[in-house]
Each structure stands twice: as C-alpha cells, then as structure tokens.
Enzyme design. Structure first.
Site, PDB file in Angstrom:
ATOM      1  N   ASN A  46       0.795  -1.140  -0.278  1.00 33.85           N
ATOM      2  CA  ASN A  46       0.594   0.155  -0.332  1.00 33.85           C
ATOM      3  C   ASN A  46       1.175   1.308  -0.324  1.00 33.85           C
ATOM      4  O   ASN A  46       0.399   2.309   0.641  1.00 33.85           O
ATOM      5  CB  ASN A  46      -0.975   0.192   1.490  1.00 33.85           C
ATOM      6  N   HIS A 133     -15.275  -1.137   4.293  1.00 33.95           N
ATOM      7  CA  HIS A 133     -14.173  -2.017   5.127  1.00 33.95           C
ATOM      8  C   HIS A 133     -14.441  -2.127   6.728  1.00 33.95           C
ATOM      9  O   HIS A 133     -15.553  -1.706   7.299  1.00 33.95           O
ATOM     10  CB  HIS A 133     -12.956  -1.484   5.857  1.00 33.95           C
ATOM     11  N   GLU A 175     -15.802   4.520   1.547  1.00 39.13           N
ATOM     12  CA  GLU A 175     -14.657   4.448   0.578  1.00 39.13           C
ATOM     13  C   GLU A 175     -15.061   5.627   0.185  1.00 39.13           C
ATOM     14  O   GLU A 175     -15.462   5.320  -1.078  1.00 39.13           O
ATOM     15  CB  GLU A 175     -13.702   3.499   0.817  1.00 39.13           C
ATOM     16  N   SER A 179     -10.784  -0.063  -1.605  1.00 35.91           N
ATOM     17  CA  SER A 179     -10.242  -1.426  -0.496  1.00 35.91           C
ATOM     18  C   SER A 179      -9.648  -2.705  -1.718  1.00 35.91           C
ATOM     19  O   SER A 179      -8.765  -3.036  -2.010  1.00 35.91           O
ATOM     20  CB  SER A 179      -9.869  -1.136   0.400  1.00 35.91           C
ATOM     21  N   ASP A 204     -14.286   7.456   3.653  1.00 34.80           N
ATOM     22  CA  ASP A 204     -13.113   6.694   4.075  1.00 34.80           C
ATOM     23  C   ASP A 204     -12.038   6.810   3.602  1.00 34.80           C
ATOM     24  O   ASP A 204     -12.602   6.125   2.364  1.00 34.80           O
ATOM     25  CB  ASP A 204     -13.353   4.985   4.952  1.00 34.80           C
ATOM     26  N   HIS A 207      -7.481   4.557   0.841  1.00 31.86           N
ATOM     27  CA  HIS A 207      -7.094   4.278  -0.329  1.00 31.86           C
ATOM     28  C   HIS A 207      -6.827   5.856  -1.412  1.00 31.86           C
ATOM     29  O   HIS A 207      -6.707   5.401  -2.490  1.00 31.86           O
ATOM     30  CB  HIS A 207      -7.494   3.360  -0.919  1.00 31.86           C
ATOM     31  N   LYS A 234      -0.736   4.061   4.248  1.00 37.84           N
ATOM     32  CA  LYS A 234      -0.960   3.619   3.025  1.00 37.84           C
ATOM     33  C   LYS A 234      -0.079   4.419   2.429  1.00 37.84           C
ATOM     34  O   LYS A 234       1.426   4.672   2.208  1.00 37.84           O
ATOM     35  CB  LYS A 234      -1.971   3.479   2.510  1.00 37.84           C
TER      36      LYS A 234
END
Ligand code: PLP
Length: 380
Positions: A46, A133, A175, A179, A204, A207, A234
């Site tokens: 990541n 997640h 998100e 992910s 979130d 990523h 990450k």
C-alpha cells in the site's frame, strides 16, 4: 476444554482454503520484497507513492525523535498532545480545507471511534456501502445506530433508504477508493444526496489520500464530505490516522470518542514524519501521474479476457473466483518472482477471491510489462 471452538474454527478455515498466515519480510519497498533470501517484485504493497524510506521523511522522523520524543507518553487529553501533533493537524486542515482535524492511532481505531461516538443516540441511522471496510462495519455495529447497507455504489437504493428513514441523524458512509476493488465512489453525488436528505457524509479515504486530486488531497477534490477519515499507513507511508471535520464535531469527538480519549496519542516523532510526507505528497504530482501511466500500461498489456475495473487509483482487482484457484495462481506467480497476496473471503464476498494488484509510483515500465506477461501466461 475451554475455547474448544478455536480448534474447530481453524480446521474449518483450512478446509475452506482460507487459512491465513504471515510471512516474515526481511526488507521491502513498494517495488520489491525480500523473503527467505529471495527477492520478488512486490505488487501487494500500500506504499502507493513509494514514500516508505524516503530520505526526507526518515530525517523528519529522527528530528521528531530528537525534538519531541518517540513516545507521546500519555493520551491526548492528559499530556500526550504535543506541538508535533498540532502542526500535523494544521497541515491537514489547510491541505483539505477543513476547519479541524484530530489524530487516531490507526484508521481502524478512527472508524470505530467516530462511528461509535456518532451512533450514541437511538435516533440515528447509518447507511453503509455494501463493500465498506471491516472497521466501518464494526464501528457502525458497535454503535446504537440503525445500520442499513446499500448495494455497492447503488445510489438509487441509497436514496430509497434515505427517503424511508425517519431518523433525525442520518450518516452516509463510503470509501473514496474501495480497498478490494479499487473503484471509486461518486463522492460529488454522495455529498449531494446527503445534503438533499439532511444527512451527513463520511468518507474513508484510506486508499484515496495522496493518490487522488492534484495535490493528493483525496476525495475532497470531488466533493466536500462532512467527515473525512484517512490513514497514514498507506500512501503517507507512516502510521496512525486522521479525521477532518467541522469545529463542533471535533469538540464532540475530543469529549466523547472513546478510542481517542482512552488511547496513547500517536508518536509525536511519527506525526512530525507524517507532516514531512504530506509536504512531499502535495508537491510531487509526478508520483500520481506515474500511477496513472503504469495503470494504463497494465490494462493495455493484459490479455482481452482479463478484465480490470476502471479506476484512477493504484488498486487493480483481477477476480478469479475460488480460493484454491486464486492460491494456485499466486503460487505460480511467486515462482516467476512476483508477489501478489491472494485476497479471499471474508475480506471479499464468497466466490470472488482475487488478485489485488497495487501499482506504486516506484514501479517502472518493465515491471509492469513483466507482470502482465506473467499474469497472461498463468491465466491462459
Ligand atoms: C478502507 C480502509 N479503512 C481503514 C483501514 C484501517 O487503517 P489502518 O491500517 O490505519 O488501521 C484500512 C486498512 O486496511 C482500509 O483499507
């Protein structure tokens, strides 16, 4: 015998080809991985921007240790909150154009801490994307809120749920970049829906931060979500997490978020290093351009039957199906010097085990060509 279920559960995990084990890694970068004396091309990291071990970040870490110490030695509300934390929070507020920000020990703790605190009132409803997640799901379930999961990125269903809900306090949770699929939420539309239904939006950005936006500011470049959570572990390549929000919510979390109050503040040295990393991220657009360029190369060099979900992110999922087939493919790729960890249920839905390729800005064209060639061979 107490806890007899442990034995049973582990056996069951073996039978389903879902047994998880760790590998002791001698050395790694976003690009390479050394295990048991062998070097692999790493496509499971990541470290999207290739900043792990960056000289300036390491220097800042040392400077942080010398100035502020490695350990905060107390929770934030006792004596753990230091100038390094304040400086990092201010940097993030300016970066994301948000009034306030607070730091948690991890992204998992942040999601739990915020959702649990927001779901204190019975008259609360959380609407979570189906692919959220584990930490978002656990946070929602640990609260008193009614929890509804809408089909992945299905805003028609989300709208329907919002219309049906009579809760006073509605929160939409998603998100920014997902992910395990690497696709993005339509954050602009999500924020618009939230406003239209008197709800708040929670993104979130684990990523997306560093990877999306002209200055790596993540999903906020697409829409002004009420609450942004992102981890430092990450693209930022340190450890810990932040939550950015308005003044009122900030004060509420400082007073009521148990994961914030009852936990040692993040290392001040790491906060100082995270600030240095964010400085680099804002300036070095070439890192994001490299991810885009290499991602395009990957999708254009894979055989036609290998489909990737279109994305602006570093994450490219190649769905295989069964656990055993996915493990077998990963083993074959390992023999070719490529490290790709098999992603299996329950991390992803049943029968959707996959290769999750992450492209980092320190990969190069020949790495990607070799990856494509190897995947094409193994899947043919
Ligand atoms: C979407 C998402 N949220 C939260 C987390 C947790 O962040 P951290 O690793 O900082 O606990 C992760 C990490 O795996 C993640 O992928």
């Amino acid at each position: 015998m107490p806890f007899e279920f442990i034995h049973y559960k582990l056996n069951q995990q073996q039978d389903k080809n879902r047994y998880r084990r760790r590998y002791s890694i001698a050395k790694q970068s976003g690009r390479e991985l050394h295990i048991n004396g062998k070097c692999y091309l790493n496509f499971s990291s990541n470290d999207y921007l290739g900043l792990n071990n960056h000289k300036k970040i390491n220097q800042a870490l040392q400077e942080g240790i010398d100035q502020y110490g490695l350990c905060a030695s107390a929770s934030s509300l006792i004596t753990g909150y230091q100038y390094a934390h304040q400086a990092l929070e201010e940097e993030i507020c300016t970066w994301l154009n948000k009034p306030r920000c607070l730091l948690y020990s991890s992204g998992f703790a942040a999601n739990l801490g915020v959702l649990q605190a927001l779901g204190q009132d019975d008259n609360t409803a959380f609407f979570l994307d189906k692919l959220s997640h584990a930490s978002l799901i656990d946070g929602a379930l640990a609260s008193k809120a009614k929890v509804k999961r809408f089909l992945h990125n299905d805003f028609v269903q989300l709208k329907h749920y919002l219309e049906q809900s009579s809760s006073n306090n509605k929160l939409i949770v998603s998100e920014g970049v997902f992910s395990m699929d690497g696709d993005t939420a339509n954050v602009a539309e999500l924020c618009r829906l939230a406003q239209a239904h008197n709800a708040w939006s929670y993104i979130d950005d684990a990523h997306s931060i560093g990877v999306i936006g002209d200055h790596g500011e993540g999903s906020i470049s697409q829409g002004n979500a009420d609450i942004i959570m992102a981890t430092f572990g990450k693209a930022i390549a340190t450890s810990g997490a932040f939550v950015a929000c308005d003044e009122n919510l900030f004060e509420y979390l400082v007073n009521f978020s148990r994961h914030y109050i009852y936990s040692t503040a993040i290392s001040p040295a790491l906060a100082w290093a995270s600030k240095a990393s964010i400085d680099i991220i804002q300036k070095e657009q070439w890192r994001r351009e490299k991810i885009t360029e290499l991602s395009q190369l990957l999708s254009s060099t894979l055989d036609a039957q290998v489909t990737l979900i279109p994305t602006q992110s570093s994450i490219h999922a190649i769905e295989i199906g069964s656990e055993s087939k996915t493990l077998d493919i990963c083993e074959k790729l390992k023999e070719k010097g490529i490290w790709l960890t098999a992603i299996r249920p329950p991390t992803v839905p049943n029968n959707s085990s996959r290769l999750r390729v992450t492209i980092c800005s320190n990969h190069n064209v020949s790495d990607i060509n070799y990856l494509s060639k190897s995947i094409n061979e193994v899947l043919s």
